[in-house]
Motif scaffolding. Sequence first.
Motif, short mmCIF file in Angstrom:
data_model
loop_
_atom_site.label_atom_id
_atom_site.label_comp_id
_atom_site.label_asym_id
_atom_site.label_seq_id
_atom_site.Cartn_x
_atom_site.Cartn_y
_atom_site.Cartn_z
N GLN A 99 53.85 24.56 18.70
CA GLN A 99 53.18 25.39 17.71
C GLN A 99 53.30 26.87 18.09
O GLN A 99 53.69 27.21 19.21
CB GLN A 99 51.71 24.99 17.60
N LEU A 100 52.94 27.70 17.14
CA LEU A 100 52.90 29.13 17.40
C LEU A 100 51.87 29.41 18.49
O LEU A 100 50.78 28.85 18.48
CB LEU A 100 52.51 29.87 16.11
N TYR A 210 56.04 30.43 21.22
CA TYR A 210 55.74 29.05 20.80
C TYR A 210 55.43 28.24 22.06
O TYR A 210 56.01 28.50 23.12
CB TYR A 210 56.96 28.44 20.09
N THR A 281 59.29 21.35 13.09
CA THR A 281 58.47 21.72 14.23
C THR A 281 58.50 20.65 15.31
O THR A 281 57.62 20.59 16.15
CB THR A 281 57.01 21.99 13.82
#
Length: 282
Positions: A99-100, A210, A281
């Motif tokens: 994820q970010l 990330y 992702t």
Amino acid sequence: MALQHLSPTATPVRVVEALKRDGAVIVDDLASAEVMDAVAAELAPWLERTPTGPDAFSGFHTRRTGGLVARSPLCRDLISHSLALGAAGKLLEHATSFQLHLTQAISIGPGEPAQPIHRDQWAFDFFPFPAGYDVQCNTIWAMTDFTVANGATRIVPGSHLLADRLKFSQADTVAAEMAKGSVLFYTGAVYHGGGANQSRAARVGLNITYAVTWLRQEENQYLSVPFEIARTLPVDFLKLIGYRRGAYALGYVDDLRDPLEVLLPRGAQSGFGSPDAPASTR
Ligand SMILES: O=C(O)CCC(=O)C(=O)O
Ligand SMILES: [Fe+2]
């Protein structure tokens, strides 16, 4: 040893090969100068009102402006750029998903000395991750040219495989010199730091990072992005910024509800039996 430069047509596999070997690599001209100027215009009012840092690590002459998902629609395109997501997905493929981690425009002002050399993954309370086990994949998009004189990021090539908590001097580093629109990719483990700015103008980079979804995000996206804005974003982007469970159960809400179901009550799936990682992702 200089850093490798790749062309903007490089694949995520090529980027990750270089990351695994050197800990950092530059992709030249991934965005046009015009795009970077448009991003700069969008961010200008926010950068102007950002205070300089409170300590030597953040930089007494450096402004760090975050919350870019909410503040800059153009930054969302860079955050979800296919090469950035492809490289992060490949580097972190041993994890269920990533994820970010943070968004930060870093404007190093004239007169700023070099930042202490560090590993970004020290943010995780200095946990000693095994050498070669990556938890973070980072980018810095050059919003101005990056030169030795204006504080281009300094990298210790190959240091991602060395022991933890080492101390390096500037002489051990090379400068990530690159043109506006180019991107420095680097792992959470490579030793690096912002360079000294001995020029008369600010050096501005967009740090977008990330990390695997089982680690806490450095920038709290749930509170940085107001719900009214979050509800307008595409589902895949929401998953990228954290509206998903990490691994099997991390981050669920009350009765095993998926975070997306809470944010967007209609249409989202619930329950642990619905693996939801989109290809983009993973
Ligand atoms: O601005 C840069 O070049 C690097 C900044 C950095 O490494 C950091 O803030 O962690
Ligand atoms: Fe850093």
